[in-house]
Design a protein around this motif. Structure first.
Motif, PDB file in Angstrom:
ATOM      1  N   ARG A   1       0.849  -1.189   0.000  1.00  0.00           N
ATOM      2  CA  ARG A   1       0.000   0.000   0.000  1.00  0.00           C
ATOM      3  C   ARG A   1       0.888   1.244   0.000  1.00  0.00           C
ATOM      4  O   ARG A   1       2.069   1.182   0.313  1.00  0.00           O
ATOM      5  N   VAL A   2       0.276   2.367  -0.347  1.00  0.00           N
ATOM      6  CA  VAL A   2       0.992   3.639  -0.339  1.00  0.00           C
ATOM      7  C   VAL A   2       0.178   4.658   0.461  1.00  0.00           C
ATOM      8  O   VAL A   2      -1.045   4.543   0.572  1.00  0.00           O
ATOM      9  N   SER A   3       0.890   5.633   0.995  1.00  0.00           N
ATOM     10  CA  SER A   3       0.247   6.707   1.760  1.00  0.00           C
ATOM     11  C   SER A   3       0.370   8.013   0.976  1.00  0.00           C
ATOM     12  O   SER A   3       1.027   8.077  -0.068  1.00  0.00           O
ATOM     13  N   GLY A   4      -0.238   9.064   1.514  1.00  0.00           N
ATOM     14  CA  GLY A   4      -0.103  10.374   0.880  1.00  0.00           C
ATOM     15  C   GLY A   4       1.345  10.819   0.854  1.00  0.00           C
ATOM     16  O   GLY A   4       1.802  11.428  -0.133  1.00  0.00           O
ATOM     17  N   GLY A   5       2.081  10.521   1.912  1.00  0.00           N
ATOM     18  CA  GLY A   5       3.503  10.869   1.942  1.00  0.00           C
ATOM     19  C   GLY A   5       4.285  10.161   0.863  1.00  0.00           C
ATOM     20  O   GLY A   5       5.199  10.740   0.248  1.00  0.00           O
ATOM     21  N   VAL A   6       3.929   8.900   0.594  1.00  0.00           N
ATOM     22  CA  VAL A   6       4.599   8.143  -0.471  1.00  0.00           C
ATOM     23  C   VAL A   6       4.322   8.778  -1.832  1.00  0.00           C
ATOM     24  O   VAL A   6       5.223   8.880  -2.678  1.00  0.00           O
ATOM     25  N   LEU A   7       3.098   9.226  -2.057  1.00  0.00           N
ATOM     26  CA  LEU A   7       2.760   9.856  -3.337  1.00  0.00           C
ATOM     27  C   LEU A   7       3.623  11.090  -3.587  1.00  0.00           C
ATOM     28  O   LEU A   7       4.154  11.291  -4.691  1.00  0.00           O
ATOM     29  N   TRP A   8       3.785  11.927  -2.556  1.00  0.00           N
ATOM     30  CA  TRP A   8       4.596  13.136  -2.717  1.00  0.00           C
ATOM     31  C   TRP A   8       6.078  12.797  -2.838  1.00  0.00           C
ATOM     32  O   TRP A   8       6.809  13.440  -3.611  1.00  0.00           O
TER      33      TRP A   8
ATOM     34  N   ALA B   1      11.963  -3.410   4.144  1.00  0.00           N
ATOM     35  CA  ALA B   1      12.934  -3.062   5.183  1.00  0.00           C
ATOM     36  C   ALA B   1      14.004  -4.135   5.302  1.00  0.00           C
ATOM     37  O   ALA B   1      15.202  -3.839   5.429  1.00  0.00           O
ATOM     38  N   ALA B   2      13.578  -5.399   5.255  1.00  0.00           N
ATOM     39  CA  ALA B   2      14.537  -6.495   5.349  1.00  0.00           C
ATOM     40  C   ALA B   2      15.457  -6.527   4.134  1.00  0.00           C
ATOM     41  O   ALA B   2      16.657  -6.807   4.244  1.00  0.00           O
ATOM     42  N   ALA B   3      14.914  -6.232   2.943  1.00  0.00           N
ATOM     43  CA  ALA B   3      15.719  -6.260   1.721  1.00  0.00           C
ATOM     44  C   ALA B   3      16.728  -5.126   1.689  1.00  0.00           C
ATOM     45  O   ALA B   3      17.875  -5.313   1.272  1.00  0.00           O
ATOM     46  N   VAL B   4      16.314  -3.939   2.131  1.00  0.00           N
ATOM     47  CA  VAL B   4      17.210  -2.769   2.091  1.00  0.00           C
ATOM     48  C   VAL B   4      18.365  -2.961   3.060  1.00  0.00           C
ATOM     49  O   VAL B   4      19.529  -2.695   2.736  1.00  0.00           O
ATOM     50  N   GLY B   5      18.081  -3.445   4.264  1.00  0.00           N
ATOM     51  CA  GLY B   5      19.132  -3.671   5.247  1.00  0.00           C
ATOM     52  C   GLY B   5      19.910  -2.399   5.539  1.00  0.00           C
ATOM     53  O   GLY B   5      19.334  -1.336   5.776  1.00  0.00           O
TER      54      GLY B   5
ATOM     55  N   THR C   1      10.173   6.515   3.258  1.00  0.00           N
ATOM     56  CA  THR C   1       8.739   6.748   3.449  1.00  0.00           C
ATOM     57  C   THR C   1       7.945   5.459   3.266  1.00  0.00           C
ATOM     58  O   THR C   1       6.989   5.193   4.005  1.00  0.00           O
ATOM     59  N   LEU C   2       8.332   4.649   2.294  1.00  0.00           N
ATOM     60  CA  LEU C   2       7.669   3.367   2.073  1.00  0.00           C
ATOM     61  C   LEU C   2       7.888   2.424   3.252  1.00  0.00           C
ATOM     62  O   LEU C   2       6.949   1.735   3.692  1.00  0.00           O
ATOM     63  N   ILE C   3       9.102   2.390   3.761  1.00  0.00           N
ATOM     64  CA  ILE C   3       9.390   1.519   4.905  1.00  0.00           C
ATOM     65  C   ILE C   3       8.583   1.970   6.116  1.00  0.00           C
ATOM     66  O   ILE C   3       8.050   1.139   6.874  1.00  0.00           O
ATOM     67  N   ARG C   4       8.460   3.280   6.302  1.00  0.00           N
ATOM     68  CA  ARG C   4       7.673   3.791   7.426  1.00  0.00           C
ATOM     69  C   ARG C   4       6.202   3.388   7.279  1.00  0.00           C
ATOM     70  O   ARG C   4       5.536   3.051   8.254  1.00  0.00           O
TER      71      ARG C   4
END
Length: 211
Positions: free
Chosen positions: A69-76, A147-151, A135-138
């Motif tokens: 899913r995405v949030s408004g913060g992710v869109l910006w 989050a696990a992939a980014v490490g 922002t996506l991880i948050r």
């Protein structure tokens, strides 16, 4: 909100940017290989910028495959990233215009300022990508697949200092600046399968739990 529309919009923007760049390429002056050879620096500038846009498309795709899913913060944050990537054709065209300028034989093109601008756009795009990723991880949570992939994200943290180094070296010697920009592109062109591995790992665990 689902991720589909964000991905489709971003894909369309990146496709348009690549189209703009190729339409701005100069046509050869004649029907010979020599005519193409004289435009080789311009073609190489296009190739480098194409690779960078391709890198962002590839990593953007993988990143959104790992979220639900995405949030408004992710869109910006996504629009912020697209803004900086949209400047890549502009600075690329600036470099090619300088390369195509008429100048006395043996006089090198004045590429310092365009290459500094090119590096600044790459640096800003890298920062924007990090903001989108954060922002996506948050939005997904610290236990998410992304989050696990980014490490520790070593490549991401290394890229920003390298862009700054490329900007500084462009002032000293434009070729050195270009070499650093190429180096960063090579670092990211090397396949990074962290997201794919995480998704496969979680799918295996889900199948095991269902069994």
């Amino acid at each position: 909100m689902r991720t589909g529309r964000v991905e489709a919009f971003s894909d369309g923007v990146l496709a348009i940017l690549i189209t703009i760049m190729v339409l701005e390429l100069p046509k050869p002056d004649g029907p010979t290989w020599a005519a193409i050879r004289s435009d080789l620096p311009v073609l190489l500038a296009y190739v480098l910028s194409f690779v960078y846009i391709g890198i962002y498309w590839n990593n953007h795709h993988h990143m959104f495959q790992a979220v639900r899913r995405v949030s408004g913060g992710v869109l910006w944050a996504n629009l912020h990233l697209l803004f900086w990537i949209s400047l890549v054709p502009f600075v690329t065209d600036w470099i090619t215009e300088v390369l195509n300028e008429q100048r006395p034989a043996g006089e090198p093109p004045e590429l310092t300022v365009p290459l500094v601008a090119y590096g600044a756009v790459l640096f800003a795009a890298g920062v924007a990508y990090f903001i989108l990723q954060t922002t996506l991880i948050r939005a997904e949570g610290r236990d998410s697949a992304l989050a696990a992939a980014v490490g520790r994200d070593l490549k991401g943290k290394l890229s920003a200092p390298l862009y700054l180094l490329g900007i500084l070296l462009s002032i000293v010697n434009p070729l050195l600046g270009v070499a650093v920009y190429v180096l960063v592109a090579i670092l990211w062109v090397i396949p990074d399968r962290r997201v794919e591995r995480q998704l496969a790992h979680r799918a295996e665990h889900a199948d095991a739990d269902r069994a």
